[in-house]
Design an enzyme around this catalytic site. Sequence first.
Site, mmCIF file in Angstrom:
data_model
loop_
_atom_site.group_PDB
_atom_site.id
_atom_site.type_symbol
_atom_site.label_atom_id
_atom_site.label_comp_id
_atom_site.label_asym_id
_atom_site.label_seq_id
_atom_site.Cartn_x
_atom_site.Cartn_y
_atom_site.Cartn_z
ATOM 1 N N CYS A 70 -21.536 0.388 -10.445
ATOM 2 C CA CYS A 70 -20.719 1.160 -9.498
ATOM 3 C C CYS A 70 -20.844 2.657 -9.783
ATOM 4 N N CYS A 113 -21.143 -4.373 -6.882
ATOM 5 C CA CYS A 113 -20.499 -5.047 -8.020
ATOM 6 C C CYS A 113 -20.924 -6.516 -8.070
ATOM 7 N N CYS A 160 -14.685 11.469 -3.451
ATOM 8 C CA CYS A 160 -14.880 10.110 -2.912
ATOM 9 C C CYS A 160 -14.967 10.152 -1.382
ATOM 10 N N ASP A 201 0.780 -1.233 0.000
ATOM 11 C CA ASP A 201 0.000 0.000 0.000
ATOM 12 C C ASP A 201 0.812 1.285 0.000
ATOM 13 N N CYS A 206 -19.290 1.212 -4.065
ATOM 14 C CA CYS A 206 -18.991 0.820 -5.459
ATOM 15 C C CYS A 206 -18.478 -0.612 -5.555
HETATM 16 C C1 B12 Z 1 -4.527 7.007 -3.316
HETATM 17 C C2 B12 Z 1 -5.328 5.775 -2.992
HETATM 18 C C3 B12 Z 1 -6.691 5.926 -2.748
HETATM 19 C C4 B12 Z 1 -7.441 7.223 -3.082
HETATM 20 C C5 B12 Z 1 -7.653 7.272 -4.616
HETATM 21 C C6 B12 Z 1 -8.238 5.960 -5.175
HETATM 22 C C7 B12 Z 1 -8.186 5.819 -6.672
HETATM 23 N N1 B12 Z 1 -9.102 5.074 -7.230
HETATM 24 O O1 B12 Z 1 -7.298 6.393 -7.305
HETATM 25 C C8 B12 Z 1 -8.723 7.059 -2.220
HETATM 26 C C9 B12 Z 1 -8.476 7.706 -0.857
HETATM 27 C C10 B12 Z 1 -9.994 7.675 -2.811
HETATM 28 C C11 B12 Z 1 -8.763 5.546 -2.064
HETATM 29 C C12 B12 Z 1 -9.931 4.860 -1.789
HETATM 30 C C13 B12 Z 1 -9.982 3.482 -1.619
HETATM 31 N N2 B12 Z 1 -8.939 2.637 -1.555
HETATM 32 CO CO1 B12 Z 1 -7.110 3.150 -1.967
HETATM 33 N N3 B12 Z 1 -5.321 3.441 -2.517
HETATM 34 C C14 B12 Z 1 -4.708 4.499 -2.945
HETATM 35 C C15 B12 Z 1 -3.261 4.152 -3.335
HETATM 36 C C16 B12 Z 1 -2.340 4.561 -2.181
HETATM 37 C C17 B12 Z 1 -2.787 4.781 -4.650
HETATM 38 C C18 B12 Z 1 -3.806 4.635 -5.808
HETATM 39 C C19 B12 Z 1 -3.441 5.459 -6.999
HETATM 40 O O2 B12 Z 1 -2.285 5.475 -7.415
HETATM 41 N N4 B12 Z 1 -4.427 6.176 -7.555
HETATM 42 C C20 B12 Z 1 -4.253 6.920 -8.774
HETATM 43 C C21 B12 Z 1 -5.059 6.242 -9.902
HETATM 44 C C22 B12 Z 1 -4.818 6.968 -11.231
HETATM 45 O O3 B12 Z 1 -4.540 4.960 -10.018
HETATM 46 P P1 B12 Z 1 -5.425 3.623 -9.872
HETATM 47 O O4 B12 Z 1 -6.402 3.775 -8.787
HETATM 48 O O5 B12 Z 1 -4.489 2.500 -9.767
HETATM 49 O O6 B12 Z 1 -6.219 3.688 -11.223
HETATM 50 C C23 B12 Z 1 -5.933 2.930 -12.374
HETATM 51 C C24 B12 Z 1 -7.177 2.843 -13.237
HETATM 52 O O7 B12 Z 1 -8.160 3.673 -12.737
HETATM 53 C C25 B12 Z 1 -6.678 3.126 -14.616
HETATM 54 N N5 B12 Z 1 -7.192 4.338 -15.252
HETATM 55 C C26 B12 Z 1 -7.108 5.602 -14.839
HETATM 56 N N6 B12 Z 1 -7.658 6.416 -15.735
HETATM 57 C C27 B12 Z 1 -8.093 5.640 -16.758
HETATM 58 C C28 B12 Z 1 -8.754 5.975 -17.935
HETATM 59 C C29 B12 Z 1 -9.081 4.931 -18.812
HETATM 60 C C30 B12 Z 1 -9.775 5.310 -20.051
HETATM 61 C C31 B12 Z 1 -8.751 3.586 -18.489
HETATM 62 C C32 B12 Z 1 -9.084 2.492 -19.409
HETATM 63 C C33 B12 Z 1 -8.103 3.271 -17.272
HETATM 64 C C34 B12 Z 1 -7.802 4.312 -16.428
HETATM 65 O O8 B12 Z 1 -5.297 3.268 -14.570
HETATM 66 C C35 B12 Z 1 -4.950 3.687 -13.275
HETATM 67 C C36 B12 Z 1 -3.500 3.418 -13.080
HETATM 68 O O9 B12 Z 1 -2.754 4.393 -13.710
HETATM 69 C C37 B12 Z 1 -3.351 2.582 -3.494
HETATM 70 C C38 B12 Z 1 -2.083 1.805 -3.148
HETATM 71 C C39 B12 Z 1 -1.046 1.902 -4.258
HETATM 72 N N7 B12 Z 1 0.169 2.201 -3.900
HETATM 73 O O10 B12 Z 1 -1.357 1.689 -5.427
HETATM 74 C C40 B12 Z 1 -4.541 2.223 -2.555
HETATM 75 C C41 B12 Z 1 -5.485 1.119 -3.015
HETATM 76 C C42 B12 Z 1 -5.813 1.371 -4.453
HETATM 77 N N8 B12 Z 1 -6.676 1.351 -2.203
HETATM 78 C C43 B12 Z 1 -7.307 0.294 -1.843
HETATM 79 C C44 B12 Z 1 -8.540 0.269 -1.136
HETATM 80 C C45 B12 Z 1 -8.915 -1.034 -0.456
HETATM 81 C C46 B12 Z 1 -9.356 1.413 -1.104
HETATM 82 C C47 B12 Z 1 -10.821 1.503 -0.659
HETATM 83 C C48 B12 Z 1 -11.649 0.275 -0.952
HETATM 84 C C49 B12 Z 1 -10.872 1.843 0.846
HETATM 85 C C50 B12 Z 1 -12.254 2.165 1.373
HETATM 86 N N9 B12 Z 1 -13.172 1.228 1.441
HETATM 87 O O11 B12 Z 1 -12.543 3.264 1.761
HETATM 88 C C51 B12 Z 1 -11.285 2.744 -1.470
HETATM 89 C C52 B12 Z 1 -11.797 2.338 -2.857
HETATM 90 C C53 B12 Z 1 -12.263 3.488 -3.673
HETATM 91 C C54 B12 Z 1 -12.104 3.180 -5.165
HETATM 92 N N10 B12 Z 1 -13.190 2.914 -5.831
HETATM 93 O O12 B12 Z 1 -10.963 3.208 -5.651
HETATM 94 C C55 B12 Z 1 -6.614 -0.969 -2.360
HETATM 95 C C56 B12 Z 1 -7.393 -1.495 -3.566
HETATM 96 C C57 B12 Z 1 -7.389 -3.008 -3.707
HETATM 97 C C58 B12 Z 1 -8.085 -3.425 -4.965
HETATM 98 N N11 B12 Z 1 -8.644 -4.629 -4.931
HETATM 99 O O13 B12 Z 1 -8.131 -2.731 -5.955
HETATM 100 C C59 B12 Z 1 -5.161 -0.393 -2.692
HETATM 101 C C60 B12 Z 1 -4.464 -1.078 -3.859
HETATM 102 C C61 B12 Z 1 -4.337 -0.547 -1.395
HETATM 103 C C62 B12 Z 1 -3.869 -1.991 -1.174
HETATM 104 N N12 B12 Z 1 -2.573 -2.203 -1.097
HETATM 105 O O14 B12 Z 1 -4.631 -2.919 -1.078
HETATM 106 N N13 B12 Z 1 -7.542 4.980 -2.266
HETATM 107 S S1 SF4 Z 2 -18.612 -5.187 -12.956
HETATM 108 FE FE1 SF4 Z 2 -18.258 -4.109 -11.009
HETATM 109 S S2 SF4 Z 2 -16.598 -2.667 -11.427
HETATM 110 FE FE2 SF4 Z 2 -17.364 -3.379 -13.416
HETATM 111 S S3 SF4 Z 2 -18.875 -1.834 -13.969
HETATM 112 FE FE3 SF4 Z 2 -20.009 -3.445 -12.889
HETATM 113 S S4 SF4 Z 2 -20.065 -2.773 -10.747
HETATM 114 FE FE4 SF4 Z 2 -18.476 -1.564 -11.795
HETATM 115 S S1 SF4 Z 3 -18.960 4.506 -4.016
HETATM 116 FE FE1 SF4 Z 3 -16.746 4.203 -4.367
HETATM 117 S S2 SF4 Z 3 -16.104 6.014 -5.514
HETATM 118 FE FE2 SF4 Z 3 -18.106 6.488 -4.609
HETATM 119 S S3 SF4 Z 3 -17.676 7.499 -2.686
HETATM 120 FE FE3 SF4 Z 3 -17.879 5.319 -2.233
HETATM 121 S S4 SF4 Z 3 -15.775 4.480 -2.370
HETATM 122 FE FE4 SF4 Z 3 -15.765 6.495 -3.353
#
Ligand code: B12
Ligand code: SF4
Ligand code: SF4
Length: 347
Positions: free
Chosen positions: A191, A245, A211, A131, A241
């Site tokens: 979601c 799912c 969020c 994480d 969300c």
């Molecule tokens: C910052 C962070 C948050 C932030 C931002 C979350 C987000 N979605 O970006 C906040 C505080 C909101 C958050 C919330 C949660 N988090 Co968090 N978080 C992180 C952290 C530290 C970094 C994530 C990150 O880099 N975000 C930036 C975005 C850009 O990256 P990404 O989420 O990976 O998104 C990818 C896709 O969305 C895709 N993408 C983006 N734009 C586009 C556009 C297109 C067109 C396409 C196709 C794809 C695409 O590419 C991205 C990668 O570059 C990670 C740990 C880590 N080091 O990775 C944990 C992590 C993602 N979190 C986690 C968890 C458990 C949660 C929560 C469930 C906690 C909760 N219940 O409150 C929620 C879930 C909310 C959600 N729906 O994501 C887990 C997720 C596990 C999993 N199965 O995915 C992680 C991996 C921690 C862990 N080690 O387990 N989190």
């Molecule tokens: S399968 Fe889950 S993550 Fe994919 S669009 Fe439906 S609710 Fe969202």
């Molecule tokens: S449903 Fe998912 S994206 Fe929306 S507020 Fe809750 S954790 Fe954040």
Amino acid sequence: MTASEIKARAAELGFDLCGIAPAAAHKELDFFTEWLARGYGGEMHYLGRSAERRADVRAVMPSAKSVICLGTVYNTDRPYSTELAGRSSALIARYAWGEDYHEVIQQRMDSLVQWIRGGAGPDVELRPYVDTGPVQERVYAQYAGLGWIGKNTCVINPDLGSWIFLSEIICSLALEPDPPSLDQCGTCRLCIDSCPTGAIVDPYVLDSTRCLSYLTIELKGDIPIDQRESVGNHAYGCDVCQEVCPWNAQPPSDDPAGSPWLPRATFDGRSLAELWRTPDADLRAAMKHSAMSRAGVKRLRRNLAVCAGATADADALGALRDVDEPTCDDPMVAEHIHWALDASELK
Ligand code: B12
Ligand code: SF4
Ligand code: SF4
């Protein structure tokens, strides 16, 4: 040392998933800079500071050849928040209920690191993270075949769903990679349509500043006034969300009795009023060695006050008036209590 030997050992140590991703600059890693530029990271400035390293694990460890990605299921048998009637329950996100996953998983990873070093020799370089490291964990997990990044942005495994903690070991060994997972969201958008705040602004794109997980956990100061009503009874994080799912519809396969992820009694099925009436010292004790210690008692009270105002729950509002614990006098908490009492009078 082979990938299959590492996977077998990971399973023995309690990991539910293990796969290998190549240590490469995968194309999805590029979304990150665009995401930051749009302001979707809010006040999580540490993300921007480490953006260069997050772009490629080889910037973290130049000798990296593989990323050993690990998944740990944390679901337990308690109902989803979407199954609870009424709005007086204090909703706490599932990931934060039990033992601190950073601690539990770090221990398991340390054992795996030691074991790999024992077999591969002292020259192998290994960097474990859970994480908090400068790694885009979801992208590597997808390339390791652990699951696809869903429209809610969570990694979803087709057999286990998305209640999965991710962790990884960046490794200098060239291990046989797994095939990447393929997107199985199809036309579903449950979601996106169910998010209480519209934070999933496009499929696969989440604006943290909307969020509830960000607003109730990561945000250190005041919750913006125009966002308080949308907090509802989400006292700490949010799971909506993931709960809606279809890939999370199956009950947990774990034996909940032995699970470190079961909720602690203080937070298990409590109402907003009960939690508010819990003394600071008890809340602090119950948060020890849990992921909730990240936000601490003050932020929990700030959130609970907002929940009381947003839901206009009579018991919770009564508790806000009665209780005088030291954290209630904190200026930030006090401001949110005033807001809640004022807001409820207008309802
Ligand atoms: C910052 C962070 C948050 C932030 C931002 C979350 C987000 N979605 O970006 C906040 C505080 C909101 C958050 C919330 C949660 N988090 Co968090 N978080 C992180 C952290 C530290 C970094 C994530 C990150 O880099 N975000 C930036 C975005 C850009 O990256 P990404 O989420 O990976 O998104 C990818 C896709 O969305 C895709 N993408 C983006 N734009 C586009 C556009 C297109 C067109 C396409 C196709 C794809 C695409 O590419 C991205 C990668 O570059 C990670 C740990 C880590 N080091 O990775 C944990 C992590 C993602 N979190 C986690 C968890 C458990 C949660 C929560 C469930 C906690 C909760 N219940 O409150 C929620 C879930 C909310 C959600 N729906 O994501 C887990 C997720 C596990 C999993 N199965 O995915 C992680 C991996 C921690 C862990 N080690 O387990 N989190
Ligand atoms: S399968 Fe889950 S993550 Fe994919 S669009 Fe439906 S609710 Fe969202
Ligand atoms: S449903 Fe998912 S994206 Fe929306 S507020 Fe809750 S954790 Fe954040």
